[in-house]
Design an enzyme around this catalytic site. Sequence first.
Site, mmCIF file in Angstrom:
data_model
loop_
_atom_site.group_PDB
_atom_site.id
_atom_site.type_symbol
_atom_site.label_atom_id
_atom_site.label_comp_id
_atom_site.label_asym_id
_atom_site.label_seq_id
_atom_site.Cartn_x
_atom_site.Cartn_y
_atom_site.Cartn_z
ATOM 1 N N GLU A 217 -102.403 50.503 -16.908
ATOM 2 C CA GLU A 217 -102.347 49.394 -17.851
ATOM 3 C C GLU A 217 -102.904 48.135 -17.188
ATOM 4 O O GLU A 217 -102.656 47.919 -15.994
ATOM 5 C CB GLU A 217 -100.900 49.153 -18.293
ATOM 6 C CG GLU A 217 -100.350 50.331 -19.074
ATOM 7 C CD GLU A 217 -98.945 50.103 -19.639
ATOM 8 O OE1 GLU A 217 -98.359 49.038 -19.381
ATOM 9 O OE2 GLU A 217 -98.459 51.005 -20.338
ATOM 10 N N HIS B 38 -98.507 47.887 -24.850
ATOM 11 C CA HIS B 38 -97.144 47.987 -24.307
ATOM 12 C C HIS B 38 -96.234 46.878 -24.866
ATOM 13 O O HIS B 38 -95.633 46.094 -24.122
ATOM 14 C CB HIS B 38 -97.174 47.928 -22.763
ATOM 15 C CG HIS B 38 -95.943 48.533 -22.145
ATOM 16 N ND1 HIS B 38 -95.963 49.188 -20.936
ATOM 17 C CD2 HIS B 38 -94.658 48.579 -22.561
ATOM 18 C CE1 HIS B 38 -94.754 49.611 -20.643
ATOM 19 N NE2 HIS B 38 -93.938 49.246 -21.623
HETATM 20 P P1 NAI Z 1 -82.691 56.827 -22.179
HETATM 21 O O1 NAI Z 1 -82.440 57.083 -20.749
HETATM 22 O O2 NAI Z 1 -81.618 56.281 -23.031
HETATM 23 O O3 NAI Z 1 -83.193 58.210 -22.872
HETATM 24 C C1 NAI Z 1 -84.092 59.084 -22.264
HETATM 25 C C2 NAI Z 1 -83.725 60.497 -22.701
HETATM 26 O O4 NAI Z 1 -84.724 61.392 -22.224
HETATM 27 C C3 NAI Z 1 -82.397 60.975 -22.121
HETATM 28 O O5 NAI Z 1 -81.588 61.475 -23.160
HETATM 29 C C4 NAI Z 1 -82.805 62.070 -21.137
HETATM 30 O O6 NAI Z 1 -81.843 63.090 -21.007
HETATM 31 C C5 NAI Z 1 -84.079 62.584 -21.772
HETATM 32 N N1 NAI Z 1 -84.960 63.285 -20.863
HETATM 33 C C6 NAI Z 1 -85.206 63.054 -19.545
HETATM 34 N N2 NAI Z 1 -86.100 63.932 -19.065
HETATM 35 C C7 NAI Z 1 -86.448 64.729 -20.099
HETATM 36 C C8 NAI Z 1 -87.340 65.829 -20.217
HETATM 37 N N3 NAI Z 1 -88.070 66.267 -19.190
HETATM 38 N N4 NAI Z 1 -87.446 66.430 -21.427
HETATM 39 C C9 NAI Z 1 -86.708 66.002 -22.493
HETATM 40 N N5 NAI Z 1 -85.836 64.980 -22.434
HETATM 41 C C10 NAI Z 1 -85.728 64.338 -21.252
HETATM 42 O O7 NAI Z 1 -84.005 55.919 -22.229
HETATM 43 P P2 NAI Z 1 -84.454 54.940 -23.410
HETATM 44 O O8 NAI Z 1 -83.822 53.617 -23.233
HETATM 45 O O9 NAI Z 1 -84.305 55.643 -24.697
HETATM 46 O O10 NAI Z 1 -86.014 54.778 -23.047
HETATM 47 C C11 NAI Z 1 -86.927 55.851 -23.240
HETATM 48 C C12 NAI Z 1 -88.312 55.482 -22.724
HETATM 49 O O11 NAI Z 1 -88.809 54.334 -23.400
HETATM 50 C C13 NAI Z 1 -88.356 55.146 -21.232
HETATM 51 O O12 NAI Z 1 -89.494 55.772 -20.669
HETATM 52 C C14 NAI Z 1 -88.577 53.658 -21.216
HETATM 53 O O13 NAI Z 1 -89.260 53.269 -20.057
HETATM 54 C C15 NAI Z 1 -89.437 53.473 -22.466
HETATM 55 N N6 NAI Z 1 -89.460 52.101 -22.987
HETATM 56 C C16 NAI Z 1 -90.647 51.627 -23.475
HETATM 57 C C17 NAI Z 1 -90.739 50.345 -23.987
HETATM 58 C C18 NAI Z 1 -92.016 49.845 -24.544
HETATM 59 O O14 NAI Z 1 -92.229 48.635 -24.559
HETATM 60 N N7 NAI Z 1 -92.872 50.684 -25.045
HETATM 61 C C19 NAI Z 1 -89.582 49.433 -23.955
HETATM 62 C C20 NAI Z 1 -88.345 50.069 -23.520
HETATM 63 C C21 NAI Z 1 -88.316 51.345 -23.027
#
Ligand code: NAI
Length: 409
Positions: A266, A289
């Site tokens: 990015e 992003h």
């Molecule tokens: P979270 O930790 O609450 O949820 C992530 C889920 O993914 C968990 O339930 C976990 O068990 C599951 N997981 C982990 N490895 C896995 C795999 N190999 N296969 C299937 N499931 C798997 O995280 P949250 O807060 O929901 O964030 C998710 C993503 O969103 C993160 O990568 C975060 O960095 C990204 N994000 C992006 C933003 C943006 O501006 N686009 C802003 C905020 C977060």
Amino acid sequence: MSLDRGKIKVLLLEGVHGRAVETFTREGYTSIDRHDRALGGDALAERLRGVHILGIRSRTDVTASVLDRADKLIAIGCFGIGTDQVDLEAAKLRGIPVFNAPFSNTRSVAELVIGGIIALARGLPERNAAAHRGKWMKAVGGSTEVRGKCLGIVGYGHIGTQVGLLAEALGMRVIYHDIETKLALGNASPAASLDDLLERADIVTLHVPETARTRHLVGEAQLRRMRAGAKLINASRGTVVDIDALAAAIRSGHIAGAAIDVFPREPGSSDEELVSPLRGLDNVLLTPHIGGSTLEAQENIGVEVAAKLVKYSDNGSTVTSVNFPEVALPEHGGKHRILHIHRNQPGMLAQVNAVFSAARINIASQYLETDPRIGYAVIDLDGADRPMSAAIRRELDAIEGTLRTRVLY
Ligand code: NAI
């Protein structure tokens, strides 16, 4: 609190949201020094002298050498999600918990994804691009409603579950895949596997963290498994999708559209160019992003982090700290509370307790949590007065391995 609240000095850098200031002042913290810019190195160390609470965003590097010169610092708040800008281990070993706001922008991301789902179902990216070129792309083409369609959510955590609930409100059928067993919200149901989800979903949306296991979680083989004409949304991390494979799948027409908010590489600033094989593909919605970037998220971050700092300062609670053993504490109404942060070494608690027995003081309650490097003990005293607590604090400070003590009145 350890001092009159008005004497606790708060330094907020990088234009931390005004709601943070409101939160501090409402709780009686009136000595707030707020700046729009980041500070670094000597300038930061200089400004930190006498400061008890520091609030930063992502551009202030808090190094071990800066921490060495922060004579009064008790806590750091990162007003955002990332905490890489702070040397967390160095802060821990100086008895300084660090807090952030991991979920303040969850809803913002979920809403962007819902926007992406509808935009892709109606072919908005290519129709918008065509209209800008003067082309009237009115034919129905592959346009559909989202009602009744199957949404596949990969990673059913904070964001994934929110997306699921909002999508159901639009009449979508929701399936999900997670490596952990998760409680299905609403009418969502777990898919048998990632492959099962890919084969069934009309739209796949990714909400996993960036780990070794999620790198290229969706690559050529997974894209091939997706239904012909399916769509993909990625607002998680850029490395989760093999972007070259996605570009090829879009060009071949097998994947009919994508909404991509995150990229393997990015640009570091708005002056840098986005380099991506997805550029120029009209049916791909590219966003820089911005999933979590809303005014509401900024406000939420301001309130959430300031509230955690106030709570730690007033009560000692370290719940959700990113570098500290988490201790959840009740109010200590009227009782003196001693916070003792120490190296996690054998015999420490016995020495701490010996100080209280020698002083013949009654312990009303005691809490302890440790991690491999430090221990955090909290002791509420019955009937202590200020001179007594001050004397106890001096004795605790003298125990070898003590990193920091505080007394809350
Ligand atoms: P979270 O930790 O609450 O949820 C992530 C889920 O993914 C968990 O339930 C976990 O068990 C599951 N997981 C982990 N490895 C896995 C795999 N190999 N296969 C299937 N499931 C798997 O995280 P949250 O807060 O929901 O964030 C998710 C993503 O969103 C993160 O990568 C975060 O960095 C990204 N994000 C992006 C933003 C943006 O501006 N686009 C802003 C905020 C977060």
